[in-house]
Design a protein around this motif. Structure first.
Motif, PDB file in Angstrom:
ATOM      1  N   ASP A   1       0.826  -1.217   0.000  1.00 22.40           N
ATOM      2  CA  ASP A   1       0.000   0.000   0.000  1.00 22.40           C
ATOM      3  C   ASP A   1       0.858   1.263   0.000  1.00 22.40           C
ATOM      4  OD1 ASP A   1      -2.369  -1.446   0.065  1.00 22.40           O
ATOM      5  OD2 ASP A   1      -2.666  -1.184   2.229  1.00 22.40           O
ATOM      6  N   VAL A   2       1.844   1.322   0.885  1.00 20.83           N
ATOM      7  CA  VAL A   2       2.633   2.546   1.015  1.00 20.83           C
ATOM      8  C   VAL A   2       3.463   2.795  -0.242  1.00 20.83           C
ATOM      9  CG1 VAL A   2       4.679   1.635   2.220  1.00 20.83           C
ATOM     10  CG2 VAL A   2       3.966   3.974   2.617  1.00 20.83           C
ATOM     11  N   VAL A   3       4.023   1.744  -0.829  1.00 19.82           N
ATOM     12  CA  VAL A   3       4.807   1.924  -2.052  1.00 19.82           C
ATOM     13  C   VAL A   3       3.905   2.380  -3.197  1.00 19.82           C
ATOM     14  CG1 VAL A   3       6.102   0.669  -3.832  1.00 19.82           C
ATOM     15  CG2 VAL A   3       6.690   0.395  -1.422  1.00 19.82           C
ATOM     16  N   ILE A   4       2.769   1.750  -3.355  1.00 19.46           N
ATOM     17  CA  ILE A   4       1.857   2.121  -4.446  1.00 19.46           C
ATOM     18  C   ILE A   4       1.296   3.525  -4.229  1.00 19.46           C
ATOM     19  CG2 ILE A   4      -0.375   1.563  -5.500  1.00 19.46           C
ATOM     20  CD1 ILE A   4       0.421  -1.440  -5.074  1.00 19.46           C
ATOM     21  N   THR A   5       0.864   3.834  -3.021  1.00 17.59           N
ATOM     22  CA  THR A   5       0.296   5.156  -2.731  1.00 17.59           C
ATOM     23  C   THR A   5       1.318   6.262  -2.960  1.00 17.59           C
ATOM     24  OG1 THR A   5      -1.219   4.189  -1.128  1.00 17.59           O
ATOM     25  CG2 THR A   5      -0.830   6.559  -0.947  1.00 17.59           C
ATOM     26  N   ALA A   6       2.536   6.078  -2.449  1.00 18.85           N
ATOM     27  CA  ALA A   6       3.575   7.106  -2.614  1.00 18.85           C
ATOM     28  C   ALA A   6       3.961   7.271  -4.079  1.00 18.85           C
ATOM     29  CB  ALA A   6       4.795   6.753  -1.771  1.00 18.85           C
ATOM     30  N   THR A   7       4.083   6.163  -4.789  1.00 21.51           N
ATOM     31  CA  THR A   7       4.479   6.228  -6.197  1.00 21.51           C
ATOM     32  C   THR A   7       3.390   6.874  -7.042  1.00 21.51           C
ATOM     33  OG1 THR A   7       5.851   4.265  -5.849  1.00 21.51           O
ATOM     34  CG2 THR A   7       5.383   4.862  -8.122  1.00 21.51           C
ATOM     35  N   LEU A   8       2.124   6.560  -6.755  1.00 22.49           N
ATOM     36  CA  LEU A   8       1.018   7.223  -7.466  1.00 22.49           C
ATOM     37  C   LEU A   8       1.014   8.724  -7.186  1.00 22.49           C
ATOM     38  CD1 LEU A   8      -1.905   4.670  -6.965  1.00 22.49           C
ATOM     39  CD2 LEU A   8      -0.934   5.389  -9.155  1.00 22.49           C
TER      40      LEU A   8
ATOM     41  N   PRO B   1       1.847   2.677  11.418  1.00 16.85           N
ATOM     42  CA  PRO B   1       2.768   2.559  10.284  1.00 16.85           C
ATOM     43  C   PRO B   1       2.536   3.690   9.287  1.00 16.85           C
ATOM     44  CG  PRO B   1       1.029   0.918  10.103  1.00 16.85           C
ATOM     45  CD  PRO B   1       0.831   1.619  11.422  1.00 16.85           C
ATOM     46  N   ILE B   2       3.638   4.330   8.877  1.00 18.78           N
ATOM     47  CA  ILE B   2       3.535   5.437   7.927  1.00 18.78           C
ATOM     48  C   ILE B   2       4.462   5.273   6.735  1.00 18.78           C
ATOM     49  CG2 ILE B   2       2.823   7.085   9.705  1.00 18.78           C
ATOM     50  CD1 ILE B   2       5.738   8.282   9.405  1.00 18.78           C
ATOM     51  N   GLY B   3       5.337   4.251   6.775  1.00 14.80           N
ATOM     52  CA  GLY B   3       6.273   4.130   5.675  1.00 14.80           C
ATOM     53  C   GLY B   3       7.075   2.851   5.691  1.00 14.80           C
ATOM     54  N   ARG B   4       7.982   2.786   4.721  1.00 15.83           N
ATOM     55  CA  ARG B   4       8.810   1.614   4.485  1.00 15.83           C
ATOM     56  C   ARG B   4      10.245   2.059   4.258  1.00 15.83           C
ATOM     57  NH1 ARG B   4      10.911   0.350  -0.477  1.00 15.83           N
ATOM     58  NH2 ARG B   4      11.337  -1.826  -0.906  1.00 15.83           N
ATOM     59  N   LEU B   5      11.168   1.295   4.807  1.00 18.76           N
ATOM     60  CA  LEU B   5      12.593   1.544   4.621  1.00 18.76           C
ATOM     61  C   LEU B   5      13.235   0.255   4.131  1.00 18.76           C
ATOM     62  CD1 LEU B   5      15.121   3.390   5.070  1.00 18.76           C
ATOM     63  CD2 LEU B   5      15.282   2.321   7.325  1.00 18.76           C
ATOM     64  N   ARG B   6      14.045   0.362   3.099  1.00 14.28           N
ATOM     65  CA  ARG B   6      14.781  -0.794   2.570  1.00 14.28           C
ATOM     66  C   ARG B   6      16.263  -0.476   2.613  1.00 14.28           C
ATOM     67  NH1 ARG B   6      15.867  -2.077  -3.298  1.00 14.28           N
ATOM     68  NH2 ARG B   6      16.822  -4.127  -3.219  1.00 14.28           N
ATOM     69  N   VAL B   7      17.025  -1.342   3.250  1.00 13.25           N
ATOM     70  CA  VAL B   7      18.472  -1.177   3.369  1.00 13.25           C
ATOM     71  C   VAL B   7      19.148  -2.410   2.792  1.00 13.25           C
ATOM     72  CG1 VAL B   7      20.403  -0.910   4.988  1.00 13.25           C
ATOM     73  CG2 VAL B   7      18.238   0.278   5.411  1.00 13.25           C
ATOM     74  N   VAL B   8      20.197  -2.189   2.011  1.00 15.97           N
ATOM     75  CA  VAL B   8      20.993  -3.278   1.444  1.00 15.97           C
ATOM     76  C   VAL B   8      22.399  -3.177   2.020  1.00 15.97           C
ATOM     77  CG1 VAL B   8      21.958  -4.280  -0.665  1.00 15.97           C
ATOM     78  CG2 VAL B   8      19.629  -3.345  -0.676  1.00 15.97           C
ATOM     79  N   ARG B   9      22.846  -4.282   2.627  1.00 18.17           N
ATOM     80  CA  ARG B   9      24.186  -4.341   3.211  1.00 18.17           C
ATOM     81  C   ARG B   9      25.030  -5.310   2.392  1.00 18.17           C
ATOM     82  NH1 ARG B   9      20.735  -3.482   7.408  1.00 18.17           N
ATOM     83  NH2 ARG B   9      21.406  -2.052   9.026  1.00 18.17           N
TER      84      ARG B   9
ATOM     85  N   LEU C   1       7.071   7.032   2.166  1.00 18.43           N
ATOM     86  CA  LEU C   1       6.171   7.470   3.242  1.00 18.43           C
ATOM     87  C   LEU C   1       4.789   7.725   2.645  1.00 18.43           C
ATOM     88  CD1 LEU C   1       8.444  10.118   4.996  1.00 18.43           C
ATOM     89  CD2 LEU C   1       7.945   7.797   5.802  1.00 18.43           C
ATOM     90  N   LEU C   2       3.762   7.481   3.446  1.00 18.80           N
ATOM     91  CA  LEU C   2       2.447   7.872   3.004  1.00 18.80           C
ATOM     92  C   LEU C   2       2.449   9.377   2.747  1.00 18.80           C
ATOM     93  CD1 LEU C   2       0.299   5.783   5.522  1.00 18.80           C
ATOM     94  CD2 LEU C   2       0.613   5.342   3.059  1.00 18.80           C
ATOM     95  N   PRO C   3       1.763   9.841   1.713  1.00 19.53           N
ATOM     96  CA  PRO C   3       1.817  11.267   1.351  1.00 19.53           C
ATOM     97  C   PRO C   3       1.545  12.233   2.509  1.00 19.53           C
ATOM     98  CG  PRO C   3       0.786  10.043  -0.400  1.00 19.53           C
ATOM     99  CD  PRO C   3       0.985   9.072   0.739  1.00 19.53           C
ATOM    100  N   ALA C   4       0.677  11.897   3.435  1.00 16.26           N
ATOM    101  CA  ALA C   4       0.368  12.800   4.548  1.00 16.26           C
ATOM    102  C   ALA C   4       1.566  13.031   5.456  1.00 16.26           C
ATOM    103  CB  ALA C   4      -0.789  12.232   5.367  1.00 16.26           C
ATOM    104  N   TYR C   5       2.597  12.192   5.379  1.00 25.15           N
ATOM    105  CA  TYR C   5       3.773  12.308   6.250  1.00 25.15           C
ATOM    106  C   TYR C   5       5.015  12.755   5.501  1.00 25.15           C
ATOM    107  CZ  TYR C   5       0.818  10.007   9.591  1.00 25.15           C
ATOM    108  OH  TYR C   5      -0.221   9.714  10.433  1.00 25.15           O
ATOM    109  N   GLN C   6       4.862  13.061   4.226  1.00 24.52           N
ATOM    110  CA  GLN C   6       6.024  13.501   3.439  1.00 24.52           C
ATOM    111  C   GLN C   6       6.318  14.960   3.680  1.00 24.52           C
ATOM    112  OE1 GLN C   6       5.705  12.350  -0.680  1.00 24.52           O
ATOM    113  NE2 GLN C   6       5.232  10.244  -0.140  1.00 24.52           N
TER     114      GLN C   6
END
Length: 124
Positions: free
Chosen positions: A48-55, A99-107, A119-124
């Motif tokens: 949801d958060v990825v699709i909503t933010a990207t839209l 929950p308001i967002g997603r974080l992806r880290v690559v090590r 982040l959801l648009p309301a928190y950007q």
């Protein structure tokens, strides 16, 4: 081009909380967020958060099939959470216990990369 916001991390506590200073010098507010490892129960929210933010950012192609995209994204997210991609970590960003967002880290052997934050648009 979108409006750029400055974020200054002012404090990190031992429970994973980050206190952020948001805004310009004339209009500032503090916000404490928390990160927690993503679990299988979070898969739908993470999609949801990825699709909503990207839209909201207008970054999907016009002909995107959102049902197909969601299905593939949820599958990839499940695999990642279950450890199929050992160098990748997904976290849920929470504010005020929501929950308001997603974080992806690559090590890798050579570094740590912030590979995605939405982040959801309301928190950007």
């Amino acid at each position: 081009m979108g409006i750029q916001k400055k974020i200054l991390v002012t404090e990190v506590d031992y429970t994973g909380g980050l206190t952020l200073l948001l805004g310009s010098s004339s209009m500032r507010r503090y916000m404490t967020i928390h990160l927690r490892p993503a679990a299988l129960e979070d898969v739908a929210f993470l999609a949801d958060v990825v699709i909503t933010a990207t839209l909201a950012q207008g970054r999907f192609p016009r002909d995107v099939d959102l049902v197909e995209y969601r299905a593939g994204y949820e599958e990839w997210t499940r695999e990642t959470i279950q450890g199929a991609i050992p160098s990748c970590t997904l976290s849920v960003i929470e504010y005020d216990c929501h929950p308001i967002g997603r974080l992806r880290v690559v090590r890798t052997e050579v570094g740590i990369t912030l590979a995605g934050i939405q982040l959801l648009p309301a928190y950007q």
